[in-house]
Design a protein around this motif. Structure first.
Motif, short mmCIF file in Angstrom:
data_model
loop_
_atom_site.label_atom_id
_atom_site.label_comp_id
_atom_site.label_asym_id
_atom_site.label_seq_id
_atom_site.Cartn_x
_atom_site.Cartn_y
_atom_site.Cartn_z
N CYS A 66 0.83 -1.01 -0.01
CA CYS A 66 -0.06 -0.03 -0.02
C CYS A 66 0.76 1.29 0.09
O CYS A 66 0.59 2.29 -0.71
N ARG A 109 3.59 1.84 -1.33
CA ARG A 109 4.11 1.92 -2.31
C ARG A 109 3.28 2.77 -3.59
O ARG A 109 3.77 3.45 -4.51
N TYR A 110 2.09 2.72 -3.47
CA TYR A 110 1.12 3.26 -4.22
C TYR A 110 0.43 4.48 -3.95
O TYR A 110 0.20 5.28 -4.77
N VAL A 164 -3.27 -4.89 -4.56
CA VAL A 164 -2.69 -4.22 -5.73
C VAL A 164 -3.99 -3.43 -6.25
O VAL A 164 -4.01 -2.47 -6.53
N ALA A 221 -5.56 -0.80 -4.36
CA ALA A 221 -4.91 0.47 -4.40
C ALA A 221 -5.31 1.27 -5.54
O ALA A 221 -5.25 2.14 -5.68
N LEU A 222 -5.23 0.40 -6.58
CA LEU A 222 -5.49 1.20 -7.95
C LEU A 222 -6.68 1.70 -7.98
O LEU A 222 -6.98 2.65 -8.41
N GLN A 251 1.77 10.40 -9.17
CA GLN A 251 0.97 9.42 -8.93
C GLN A 251 1.02 8.45 -10.09
O GLN A 251 0.99 7.31 -9.95
N ARG A 297 4.34 6.64 -10.54
CA ARG A 297 4.51 5.60 -9.29
C ARG A 297 3.77 4.54 -9.33
O ARG A 297 4.25 3.27 -9.37
N THR A 298 2.49 4.76 -9.96
CA THR A 298 1.75 3.59 -10.24
C THR A 298 2.30 2.65 -11.37
O THR A 298 2.15 1.53 -11.23
N ASN A 315 5.32 0.82 -10.01
CA ASN A 315 5.00 -0.28 -9.06
C ASN A 315 4.40 -1.30 -10.07
O ASN A 315 4.83 -2.58 -9.70
#
Length: 186
Positions: A39, A41-42, A82, A85-86, A131, A134-135, A138
């Motif tokens: 979490c 990381r996102y 994941v 988070a998305l 963002q 980063r997304t 990841n």
């Protein structure tokens, strides 16, 4: 919390399927740290990470009966975290910073391995990425998704996915260089 056997873990999963609070607590304790690291990381901050974490566990508890116990639990669990988070990012992002490119920039080239930087420093640098970068970073680097899959998940073009990864790597390289220059007075 250590598990003594596979049968004990199956008992926890079965209890979660029956909405038993003690089983849910045990599963939460077993996977809290693992899920939180995903979490963080996102999303932008710890509060958001906790929100994604809790939403992820709720989804796990709601869907635990669909889990095939003949398969490993961790990948199934990771996918839920994941995806949660998305979903969070898509729901709360005001403006995704995606740039469409007709032809994606070539992101190939020699990869450099960075040693001497702590996990916390690297996590901080990754969290400073915009963002959208980063997304994609990841999903591609950490989760192992292909650009076509990322494009589909995020509703962007493959070119945008490749471009965002290229820009994320460029930013990270500069940030890590800055850390080393500050730490070692170069």
């Amino acid at each position: 919390m250590e598990l003594e056997s596979k049968s004990e873990f199956r008992k926890i999963l079965k209890g979660c399927g029956k909405w038993k609070k003690d089983s849910q607590k045990q599963l939460y304790q077993l996977y809290h740290g693992y899920a939180m690291s995903i979490c963080l990381r996102y999303v932008d901050n710890r509060d958001e990470a906790v929100e994604v974490l809790n939403d992820s566990f709720l989804k796990v508890f709601q869907n635990i009966k669909s889990f095939d116990q003949n398969k490993p639990f961790k990948p199934w669990f990771r996918r839920i975290v994941v995806n949660t988070a998305l979903n969070h990012i898509q729901k709360y992002s005001k403006h995704a910073n995606h740039q469409e490119l007709d032809n994606a920039l070539n992101i190939g080239g020699q990869e450099e391995i960075v040693t001497g930087i702590s996990y916390q420093e690297m996590l901080k640098v990754i969290r400073e990425l915009p963002q959208s970068y980063r997304t994609v970073f990841n999903l591609y680097v950490i989760e192992g998704y292909k650009h076509s899959d990322i494009a589909s998940l995020l509703d962007i073009s493959e070119g945008t996915s490749k471009s965002n990864l290229f820009k994320a790597k460029k930013y990270l390289k500069q940030a890590v260089s800055k850390i080393f220059n500050e730490d070692y007075g170069k």
